[in-house]
Enzyme design. Structure first.
Site, PDB file in Angstrom:
ATOM      1  N   ARG A  44      93.124  22.842 124.111  1.00 58.13           N
ATOM      2  CA  ARG A  44      93.688  23.395 122.879  1.00 58.13           C
ATOM      3  C   ARG A  44      94.863  22.567 122.358  1.00 58.13           C
ATOM      4  NH1 ARG A  44      92.180  29.329 122.772  1.00 58.13           N
ATOM      5  NH2 ARG A  44      93.599  29.630 121.050  1.00 58.13           N
TER       6      ARG A  44
ATOM      7  N   TYR B  60      95.313  20.848 118.823  1.00 61.90           N
ATOM      8  CA  TYR B  60      95.684  21.746 117.727  1.00 61.90           C
ATOM      9  C   TYR B  60      97.140  22.198 117.881  1.00 61.90           C
ATOM     10  CZ  TYR B  60      95.300  25.753 114.509  1.00 61.90           C
ATOM     11  OH  TYR B  60      95.473  26.657 113.482  1.00 61.90           O
ATOM     12  N   ASP B  61      97.459  22.737 119.078  1.00 66.56           N
ATOM     13  CA  ASP B  61      98.795  23.313 119.290  1.00 66.56           C
ATOM     14  C   ASP B  61      99.885  22.250 119.139  1.00 66.56           C
ATOM     15  OD1 ASP B  61      96.987  25.208 120.131  1.00 66.56           O
ATOM     16  OD2 ASP B  61      97.956  25.639 122.043  1.00 66.56           O
ATOM     17  N   GLU B  62      99.701  21.115 119.823  1.00 64.40           N
ATOM     18  CA  GLU B  62     100.731  20.073 119.777  1.00 64.40           C
ATOM     19  C   GLU B  62     100.710  19.350 118.426  1.00 64.40           C
ATOM     20  OE1 GLU B  62     103.016  20.177 121.789  1.00 64.40           O
ATOM     21  OE2 GLU B  62     102.405  20.249 123.883  1.00 64.40           O
TER      22      GLU B  62
ATOM     23  N   ASN C 124      96.603  35.261 113.707  1.00 61.44           N
ATOM     24  CA  ASN C 124      95.155  35.409 113.440  1.00 61.44           C
ATOM     25  C   ASN C 124      94.888  36.158 112.135  1.00 61.44           C
ATOM     26  OD1 ASN C 124      95.637  35.128 116.389  1.00 61.44           O
ATOM     27  ND2 ASN C 124      93.411  35.029 116.430  1.00 61.44           N
TER      28      ASN C 124
ATOM     29  N   GLY D 234      88.510  41.011 128.450  1.00 61.06           N
ATOM     30  CA  GLY D 234      88.720  41.696 127.162  1.00 61.06           C
ATOM     31  C   GLY D 234      90.072  42.363 127.026  1.00 61.06           C
TER      32      GLY D 234
ATOM     33  N   ARG E 164      95.295  40.220 120.446  1.00 58.72           N
ATOM     34  CA  ARG E 164      95.597  39.461 119.227  1.00 58.72           C
ATOM     35  C   ARG E 164      96.017  40.467 118.164  1.00 58.72           C
ATOM     36  NH1 ARG E 164      94.885  36.071 122.516  1.00 58.72           N
ATOM     37  NH2 ARG E 164      93.752  34.099 122.360  1.00 58.72           N
TER      38      ARG E 164
HETATM   39  P1  NAD Z   1      89.363  26.429 107.625  1.00 61.82           P
HETATM   40  O1  NAD Z   1      88.747  25.565 108.650  1.00 61.82           O
HETATM   41  O2  NAD Z   1      88.484  27.379 106.870  1.00 61.82           O
HETATM   42  O3  NAD Z   1      90.171  25.581 106.556  1.00 61.82           O
HETATM   43  C1  NAD Z   1      90.675  24.295 106.790  1.00 61.82           C
HETATM   44  C2  NAD Z   1      90.317  23.427 105.604  1.00 61.82           C
HETATM   45  O4  NAD Z   1      90.863  22.112 105.804  1.00 61.82           O
HETATM   46  C3  NAD Z   1      88.803  23.255 105.454  1.00 61.82           C
HETATM   47  O5  NAD Z   1      88.425  23.441 104.107  1.00 61.82           O
HETATM   48  C4  NAD Z   1      88.548  21.805 105.908  1.00 61.82           C
HETATM   49  O6  NAD Z   1      87.423  21.222 105.308  1.00 61.82           O
HETATM   50  C5  NAD Z   1      89.859  21.151 105.517  1.00 61.82           C
HETATM   51  N1  NAD Z   1      90.158  19.949 106.310  1.00 61.82           N
HETATM   52  C6  NAD Z   1      90.114  19.804 107.661  1.00 61.82           C
HETATM   53  N2  NAD Z   1      90.461  18.562 108.012  1.00 61.82           N
HETATM   54  C7  NAD Z   1      90.748  17.900 106.855  1.00 61.82           C
HETATM   55  C8  NAD Z   1      91.159  16.579 106.550  1.00 61.82           C
HETATM   56  N3  NAD Z   1      91.357  15.680 107.525  1.00 61.82           N
HETATM   57  N4  NAD Z   1      91.359  16.242 105.256  1.00 61.82           N
HETATM   58  C9  NAD Z   1      91.148  17.149 104.251  1.00 61.82           C
HETATM   59  N5  NAD Z   1      90.758  18.413 104.482  1.00 61.82           N
HETATM   60  C10 NAD Z   1      90.559  18.791 105.766  1.00 61.82           C
HETATM   61  O7  NAD Z   1      90.528  27.241 108.365  1.00 61.82           O
HETATM   62  P2  NAD Z   1      91.522  28.362 107.823  1.00 61.82           P
HETATM   63  O8  NAD Z   1      91.397  29.505 108.743  1.00 61.82           O
HETATM   64  O9  NAD Z   1      91.374  28.561 106.374  1.00 61.82           O
HETATM   65  O10 NAD Z   1      92.924  27.677 108.121  1.00 61.82           O
HETATM   66  C11 NAD Z   1      93.703  27.057 107.097  1.00 61.82           C
HETATM   67  C12 NAD Z   1      95.046  26.629 107.691  1.00 61.82           C
HETATM   68  O11 NAD Z   1      95.735  27.761 108.212  1.00 61.82           O
HETATM   69  C13 NAD Z   1      94.901  25.624 108.835  1.00 61.82           C
HETATM   70  O12 NAD Z   1      95.914  24.649 108.720  1.00 61.82           O
HETATM   71  C14 NAD Z   1      95.128  26.469 110.064  1.00 61.82           C
HETATM   72  O13 NAD Z   1      95.685  25.721 111.110  1.00 61.82           O
HETATM   73  C15 NAD Z   1      96.105  27.523 109.556  1.00 61.82           C
HETATM   74  N6  NAD Z   1      96.006  28.752 110.359  1.00 61.82           N
HETATM   75  C16 NAD Z   1      94.939  29.582 110.231  1.00 61.82           C
HETATM   76  C17 NAD Z   1      94.871  30.724 111.023  1.00 61.82           C
HETATM   77  C18 NAD Z   1      93.735  31.705 110.911  1.00 61.82           C
HETATM   78  O14 NAD Z   1      93.714  32.705 111.627  1.00 61.82           O
HETATM   79  N7  NAD Z   1      92.776  31.528 110.039  1.00 61.82           N
HETATM   80  C19 NAD Z   1      95.890  31.012 111.952  1.00 61.82           C
HETATM   81  C20 NAD Z   1      96.933  30.101 112.055  1.00 61.82           C
HETATM   82  C21 NAD Z   1      97.015  28.995 111.254  1.00 61.82           C
HETATM   83  N1  UDP Z   2      86.896  35.762 121.965  1.00 64.80           N
HETATM   84  C1  UDP Z   2      85.957  36.576 122.586  1.00 64.80           C
HETATM   85  N2  UDP Z   2      84.664  36.479 122.197  1.00 64.80           N
HETATM   86  C2  UDP Z   2      84.246  35.648 121.218  1.00 64.80           C
HETATM   87  C3  UDP Z   2      85.194  34.810 120.570  1.00 64.80           C
HETATM   88  C4  UDP Z   2      86.526  34.899 120.973  1.00 64.80           C
HETATM   89  O1  UDP Z   2      86.297  37.367 123.457  1.00 64.80           O
HETATM   90  O2  UDP Z   2      83.031  35.637 120.923  1.00 64.80           O
HETATM   91  C5  UDP Z   2      88.301  35.875 122.369  1.00 64.80           C
HETATM   92  C6  UDP Z   2      88.988  34.546 122.686  1.00 64.80           C
HETATM   93  O3  UDP Z   2      88.763  34.202 124.038  1.00 64.80           O
HETATM   94  C7  UDP Z   2      90.435  34.903 122.396  1.00 64.80           C
HETATM   95  C8  UDP Z   2      90.344  35.895 121.254  1.00 64.80           C
HETATM   96  O4  UDP Z   2      89.011  36.379 121.251  1.00 64.80           O
HETATM   97  O5  UDP Z   2      91.014  35.536 123.507  1.00 64.80           O
HETATM   98  C9  UDP Z   2      90.645  35.283 119.881  1.00 64.80           C
HETATM   99  O6  UDP Z   2      89.852  34.111 119.746  1.00 64.80           O
HETATM  100  P1  UDP Z   2      89.836  33.263 118.400  1.00 64.80           P
HETATM  101  O7  UDP Z   2      89.058  32.036 118.690  1.00 64.80           O
HETATM  102  O8  UDP Z   2      89.386  34.121 117.274  1.00 64.80           O
HETATM  103  O9  UDP Z   2      91.355  32.942 118.095  1.00 64.80           O
HETATM  104  P2  UDP Z   2      92.545  32.288 118.975  1.00 64.80           P
HETATM  105  O10 UDP Z   2      92.161  32.269 120.420  1.00 64.80           O
HETATM  106  O11 UDP Z   2      92.701  30.925 118.417  1.00 64.80           O
HETATM  107  O12 UDP Z   2      93.663  33.191 118.712  1.00 64.80           O
END
Ligand code: NAD
Ligand code: UDP
Length: 317
Positions: A143, A146-148, A175, A208, A212
């Site tokens: 992970r 993404y995280d770093e 989330n 389970g 989140r």
């Molecule tokens: P998503 O994957 O639907 O959206 C990401 C978008 O970025 C996509 O349209 C993808 O095509 C575009 N993209 C990826 N790499 C690219 C690149 N190199 N150049 C140009 N475009 C690129 O995901 P999302 O859930 O809509 O997330 C959007 C943002 O919010 C992300 O930065 C994500 O890290 C952040 N975020 C989302 C969540 C969540 O729960 N959905 C939680 C925390 C942070």
């Molecule tokens: N998860 C699960 N079943 C699935 C998909 C995800 O139990 O089919 C769990 C996963 O292990 C995590 C939580 O649901 O503990 C949230 O996962 P998700 O990928 O949605 O988000 P993130 O882990 O990045 O918060």
């Protein structure tokens, strides 16, 4: 007076498309830049006829040459399946994407907002998580790209702010769910709903009991815009999320109840470094932005279920 021009990187993704839609209702000129890695033209098709909406198919790893007043930087794959598909590219999208958009903000004197994440807290030892918590992140696990990547992007934002006086805003998104999540992106809400609608086994990873907190996308988008429009000196980071906390078992049972599914629950191995608990402290957002989520998971999971049900009926699932 001319319209404000807003750049949304990642604007064709799940959150980005809802953000573009909302910004257009405020009368802004919106430019969506996306390489369509996880995003889709379908997410923005309904905006294409709007004269104030423009789509640029481009990667944030390339230099960006446009003029704008505000930048929302969302470009980065967000689901574990997608960000682990090409982890080197994920770190590059976070770091170089931040570098390019910050450089653009510096040149245009634009305000810039970074979509950071609760993942910067890693597998937290402090619960719930306030912004002051520095996190517990594995720097070398699956992970970490993404995280770093998101952590170094935050560093770059604050260094551009200190060194070049760039007007930054950093949000940490927890989330988020809603229509336009991809059915195949492996995130828990979309997985459980699709499985339930197809009466397939619901796959719980681990036992389970991990938790989140789920925020509905319209609440999140309101918070993002409030942050962008907030007083200049407020840089964040600020948590944006819904403090309602659920175990994955509770979520699975809620989805089964709301869909009336015949699905059974099945248990699978927990992925490495999967955080055991996550819940935002949102006092800062409440005080500084007058923001808190309005929508409860029980209430609005239904519209997300309907979205996937319509896809299923159209033969898209
Ligand atoms: P998503 O994957 O639907 O959206 C990401 C978008 O970025 C996509 O349209 C993808 O095509 C575009 N993209 C990826 N790499 C690219 C690149 N190199 N150049 C140009 N475009 C690129 O995901 P999302 O859930 O809509 O997330 C959007 C943002 O919010 C992300 O930065 C994500 O890290 C952040 N975020 C989302 C969540 C969540 O729960 N959905 C939680 C925390 C942070
Ligand atoms: N998860 C699960 N079943 C699935 C998909 C995800 O139990 O089919 C769990 C996963 O292990 C995590 C939580 O649901 O503990 C949230 O996962 P998700 O990928 O949605 O988000 P993130 O882990 O990045 O918060």
């Amino acid at each position: 007076m001319s319209r404000k021009r807003i750049l949304v990187t990642g604007g064709a993704g799940f959150i980005g498309s809802h953000l573009c839609e909302k910004l257009l209702t405020y009368g802004y000129d919106v430019i969506c830049l996306d390489n369509l890695f996880t995003g889709s033209k379908d997410n923005i098709r309904h905006l294409m006829n709007n004269n104030y909406f423009e789509f640029i198919r481009q990667d944030v790893l390339e230099d960006i040459y446009i003029e704008c007043d505000q930048i929302y930087n969302l470009a980065c794959p967000a689901s574990p399946i997608h960000y682990q598909y090409d982890p080197i590219k994920t770190t590059k999208a976070s770091f170089i994407g931040a570098l390019h958009t910050l450089g653009l903000a510096k040149r245009c004197h634009a305000r810039i907002l970074q979509a950071s994440t609760s993942e910067v807290y890693g597998d937290p030892e402090v619960h719930p998580q306030p912004e002051s918590y520095r996190g517990c992140v594995n720097p070398i696990g699956p992970r970490s790209c993404y995280d770093e990547g998101k952590r170094v992007a935050e560093t770059l934002f604050f260094d551009y702010h200190r060194q070049h006086k760039v007007n930054i805003k950093v949000i940490r998104i927890f989330n988020t769910y809603g229509p336009r999540m991809r059915p195949d992106d492996g995130r828990v809400v979309s997985n459980f709903i699709v499985q339930a609608l197809k009466n397939q086994d619901i796959t719980i990873y681990g036992d389970g009991t991990q938790t989140r907190s789920f925020c509905y996308v319209s609440d999140l988008v309101d918070g993002m815009i409030k942050m962008m429009e907030s007083e200049k000196d407020f840089t964040g980071p600020v948590n944006l999320g819904n403090p309602g906390e659920f175990t994955m078992l509770e979520l699975a049972n809620l989805v089964i109840k709301l869909t009336g599914s015949k699905s059974k629950i099945t248990y699978m191995p927990l992925p490495q470094d999967d955080p055991t608990q996550r819940k935002p402290v949102i006092e800062l957002a409440k005080n500084k932005l007058n923001w808190e989520p309005k929508i409860k998971l029980e209430d609005d999971l239904k519209s997300t279920i309907k979205y996937f049900d319509d896809m299923l009926r159209d033969g898209q699932l």
